[in-house]
Design a protein around this motif. Structure first.
Motif, PDB file in Angstrom:
ATOM      1  N   ASN A  13       0.871  -1.102  -0.221  1.00 35.81           N
ATOM      2  CA  ASN A  13      -0.175   0.129  -0.001  1.00 35.81           C
ATOM      3  C   ASN A  13       0.940   1.294   0.080  1.00 35.81           C
ATOM      4  O   ASN A  13       1.777   1.116   0.424  1.00 35.81           O
ATOM      5  CB  ASN A  13      -0.884   0.132   1.121  1.00 35.81           C
ATOM      6  CG  ASN A  13      -1.790  -1.159   1.364  1.00 35.81           C
ATOM      7  OD1 ASN A  13      -2.343  -1.517  -0.006  1.00 35.81           O
ATOM      8  ND2 ASN A  13      -2.043  -1.688   2.350  1.00 35.81           N
ATOM      9  N   ILE A  14       0.414   2.175  -0.593  1.00 36.57           N
ATOM     10  CA  ILE A  14       1.035   3.564  -0.688  1.00 36.57           C
ATOM     11  C   ILE A  14       1.037   4.329   0.761  1.00 36.57           C
ATOM     12  O   ILE A  14      -0.209   4.361   1.074  1.00 36.57           O
ATOM     13  CB  ILE A  14       0.519   4.524  -1.886  1.00 36.57           C
ATOM     14  CG1 ILE A  14       1.038   3.929  -3.112  1.00 36.57           C
ATOM     15  CG2 ILE A  14       1.172   5.813  -1.542  1.00 36.57           C
ATOM     16  CD1 ILE A  14       0.821   4.450  -4.116  1.00 36.57           C
ATOM     17  N   THR A  15       1.920   4.352   1.220  1.00 37.65           N
ATOM     18  CA  THR A  15       2.135   5.064   2.633  1.00 37.65           C
ATOM     19  C   THR A  15       3.061   6.263   2.555  1.00 37.65           C
ATOM     20  O   THR A  15       2.842   7.158   3.546  1.00 37.65           O
ATOM     21  CB  THR A  15       2.573   4.380   3.909  1.00 37.65           C
ATOM     22  OG1 THR A  15       3.483   3.792   3.551  1.00 37.65           O
ATOM     23  CG2 THR A  15       1.419   3.034   3.985  1.00 37.65           C
ATOM     24  N   ALA A  16       3.797   6.533   1.567  1.00 32.87           N
ATOM     25  CA  ALA A  16       4.554   7.539   1.473  1.00 32.87           C
ATOM     26  C   ALA A  16       3.967   8.922   0.638  1.00 32.87           C
ATOM     27  O   ALA A  16       2.944   8.765   0.220  1.00 32.87           O
ATOM     28  CB  ALA A  16       5.816   7.315   0.493  1.00 32.87           C
ATOM     29  N   TYR A  17       4.217   9.913   0.807  1.00 32.66           N
ATOM     30  CA  TYR A  17       3.957  11.046   0.139  1.00 32.66           C
ATOM     31  C   TYR A  17       4.741  11.277  -1.018  1.00 32.66           C
ATOM     32  O   TYR A  17       6.005  11.024  -1.030  1.00 32.66           O
ATOM     33  CB  TYR A  17       4.104  12.032   1.148  1.00 32.66           C
ATOM     34  CG  TYR A  17       3.186  12.298   2.129  1.00 32.66           C
ATOM     35  CD1 TYR A  17       3.240  11.693   3.400  1.00 32.66           C
ATOM     36  CD2 TYR A  17       1.712  12.771   1.954  1.00 32.66           C
ATOM     37  CE1 TYR A  17       2.338  11.586   4.569  1.00 32.66           C
ATOM     38  CE2 TYR A  17       0.721  12.580   3.185  1.00 32.66           C
ATOM     39  CZ  TYR A  17       1.311  12.153   4.331  1.00 32.66           C
ATOM     40  OH  TYR A  17       0.327  12.101   5.372  1.00 32.66           O
ATOM     41  N   TYR A  25       1.805  15.568  -1.214  1.00 35.34           N
ATOM     42  CA  TYR A  25       0.754  15.248  -1.350  1.00 35.34           C
ATOM     43  C   TYR A  25       0.624  13.942  -0.911  1.00 35.34           C
ATOM     44  O   TYR A  25       1.396  12.878  -1.249  1.00 35.34           O
ATOM     45  CB  TYR A  25       0.324  15.315  -2.819  1.00 35.34           C
ATOM     46  CG  TYR A  25       0.280  16.705  -3.328  1.00 35.34           C
ATOM     47  CD1 TYR A  25      -1.028  17.615  -3.260  1.00 35.34           C
ATOM     48  CD2 TYR A  25       1.191  17.294  -4.203  1.00 35.34           C
ATOM     49  CE1 TYR A  25      -1.149  18.725  -3.686  1.00 35.34           C
ATOM     50  CE2 TYR A  25       1.104  18.310  -4.505  1.00 35.34           C
ATOM     51  CZ  TYR A  25       0.000  19.133  -4.504  1.00 35.34           C
ATOM     52  OH  TYR A  25      -0.141  20.349  -4.870  1.00 35.34           O
ATOM     53  N   SER A  26      -0.658  13.205  -0.380  1.00 39.58           N
ATOM     54  CA  SER A  26      -0.707  11.937  -0.070  1.00 39.58           C
ATOM     55  C   SER A  26      -1.524  11.519  -1.653  1.00 39.58           C
ATOM     56  O   SER A  26      -1.658  12.201  -2.314  1.00 39.58           O
ATOM     57  CB  SER A  26      -2.132  11.821   1.040  1.00 39.58           C
ATOM     58  OG  SER A  26      -3.299  12.274   0.383  1.00 39.58           O
ATOM     59  N   ALA A  27      -1.504  10.115  -1.791  1.00 39.23           N
ATOM     60  CA  ALA A  27      -1.956   9.510  -2.790  1.00 39.23           C
ATOM     61  C   ALA A  27      -3.519  10.241  -3.127  1.00 39.23           C
ATOM     62  O   ALA A  27      -3.818  10.581  -4.350  1.00 39.23           O
ATOM     63  CB  ALA A  27      -1.876   8.130  -2.825  1.00 39.23           C
ATOM     64  N   LYS A  28      -4.290  10.135  -2.041  1.00 39.28           N
ATOM     65  CA  LYS A  28      -5.590  10.795  -2.404  1.00 39.28           C
ATOM     66  C   LYS A  28      -5.732  12.249  -2.647  1.00 39.28           C
ATOM     67  O   LYS A  28      -6.124  12.450  -3.625  1.00 39.28           O
ATOM     68  CB  LYS A  28      -6.160  10.683  -0.761  1.00 39.28           C
ATOM     69  CG  LYS A  28      -7.538  11.101  -1.081  1.00 39.28           C
ATOM     70  CD  LYS A  28      -8.274  11.189   0.433  1.00 39.28           C
ATOM     71  CE  LYS A  28      -9.532  11.753   0.635  1.00 39.28           C
ATOM     72  NZ  LYS A  28     -10.174  11.770   1.935  1.00 39.28           N
ATOM     73  N   THR A  58     -14.903   0.290  -9.702  1.00 37.18           N
ATOM     74  CA  THR A  58     -15.964   1.008  -9.532  1.00 37.18           C
ATOM     75  C   THR A  58     -15.324   2.250  -8.794  1.00 37.18           C
ATOM     76  O   THR A  58     -14.431   2.198  -8.366  1.00 37.18           O
ATOM     77  CB  THR A  58     -17.039   0.243  -8.548  1.00 37.18           C
ATOM     78  OG1 THR A  58     -16.417   0.114  -7.420  1.00 37.18           O
ATOM     79  CG2 THR A  58     -17.555  -0.917  -9.150  1.00 37.18           C
ATOM     80  N   ALA A  59     -16.263   3.356  -9.053  1.00 37.57           N
ATOM     81  CA  ALA A  59     -15.732   4.640  -8.242  1.00 37.57           C
ATOM     82  C   ALA A  59     -15.977   4.352  -6.649  1.00 37.57           C
ATOM     83  O   ALA A  59     -15.054   5.060  -6.119  1.00 37.57           O
ATOM     84  CB  ALA A  59     -17.055   5.880  -8.716  1.00 37.57           C
ATOM     85  N   ASP A  60     -16.943   3.646  -6.149  1.00 41.46           N
ATOM     86  CA  ASP A  60     -16.746   3.132  -4.666  1.00 41.46           C
ATOM     87  C   ASP A  60     -15.638   2.664  -4.300  1.00 41.46           C
ATOM     88  O   ASP A  60     -15.180   2.944  -3.287  1.00 41.46           O
ATOM     89  CB  ASP A  60     -18.246   2.386  -4.569  1.00 41.46           C
ATOM     90  CG  ASP A  60     -19.456   3.247  -4.646  1.00 41.46           C
ATOM     91  OD1 ASP A  60     -19.618   4.386  -4.583  1.00 41.46           O
ATOM     92  OD2 ASP A  60     -20.555   2.670  -4.663  1.00 41.46           O
ATOM     93  N   GLY A  61     -15.262   1.757  -5.130  1.00 44.90           N
ATOM     94  CA  GLY A  61     -13.976   1.116  -4.651  1.00 44.90           C
ATOM     95  C   GLY A  61     -12.782   1.912  -4.788  1.00 44.90           C
ATOM     96  O   GLY A  61     -12.016   1.903  -3.877  1.00 44.90           O
ATOM     97  N   LYS A  65     -10.465   3.010  -1.474  1.00 43.12           N
ATOM     98  CA  LYS A  65      -9.016   2.863  -1.653  1.00 43.12           C
ATOM     99  C   LYS A  65      -8.283   4.289  -1.196  1.00 43.12           C
ATOM    100  O   LYS A  65      -7.210   4.268  -0.311  1.00 43.12           O
ATOM    101  CB  LYS A  65      -8.537   2.308  -2.801  1.00 43.12           C
ATOM    102  CG  LYS A  65      -8.793   1.179  -3.073  1.00 43.12           C
ATOM    103  CD  LYS A  65      -8.380   0.621  -4.488  1.00 43.12           C
ATOM    104  CE  LYS A  65      -8.650  -0.901  -4.579  1.00 43.12           C
ATOM    105  NZ  LYS A  65      -8.001  -1.313  -5.836  1.00 43.12           N
ATOM    106  N   LEU A  66      -9.012   5.529  -1.676  1.00 42.51           N
ATOM    107  CA  LEU A  66      -8.657   6.667  -1.511  1.00 42.51           C
ATOM    108  C   LEU A  66      -8.490   7.098   0.097  1.00 42.51           C
ATOM    109  O   LEU A  66      -7.577   7.614   0.899  1.00 42.51           O
ATOM    110  CB  LEU A  66      -8.965   7.709  -2.260  1.00 42.51           C
ATOM    111  CG  LEU A  66      -8.410   7.531  -3.749  1.00 42.51           C
ATOM    112  CD1 LEU A  66      -9.235   8.516  -4.726  1.00 42.51           C
ATOM    113  CD2 LEU A  66      -6.836   7.570  -4.077  1.00 42.51           C
TER     114      LEU A  66
END
Length: 92
Positions: A13-17, A25-28, A58-61, A65-66
């Motif tokens: 999982n991405i935990t880095a910025y 920035y975070s991935a989100k 999906t957009a929900d998925g 994740k974000l």
């Protein structure tokens, strides 16, 4: 000419910025910024990702994740590529 290095995900999982010149920035945050710049919605982006992968996405998925910060580097790399951006890591 500097060599462009693609960031290699060490963790699942991405935990880095991701860093740019002035802020991180975070991935989100990064993905939301990019889809906003491109005039897309998460729903439309999910549809485009689904076309690229050839499987349900999906957009929900994507939203889950974000929000949970469980999006993988591979997914972030795909999204940035789809939106016409590249990920660079530069020496400070």
């Amino acid at each position: 000419m500097p060599i462009i290095i693609i960031l290699i995900g060490i963790f699942v999982n991405i935990t880095a910025y991701l860093y740019n010149k002035y802020m991180k920035y975070s991935a989100k945050d990064l993905i939301k910024l990019l889809i906003s710049r491109e005039g897309l919605t998460q729903k439309k982006l999910a549809s485009i990702i689904e076309e690229h992968l050839g499987k349900k996405y999906t957009a929900d998925g994507l939203s889950r994740k974000l929000n949970r910060d469980t999006i993988t580097y591979k997914e972030v790399a795909l999204i940035t590529d789809i939106l016409g951006y590249e990920i660079k890591v530069e020496h400070k």
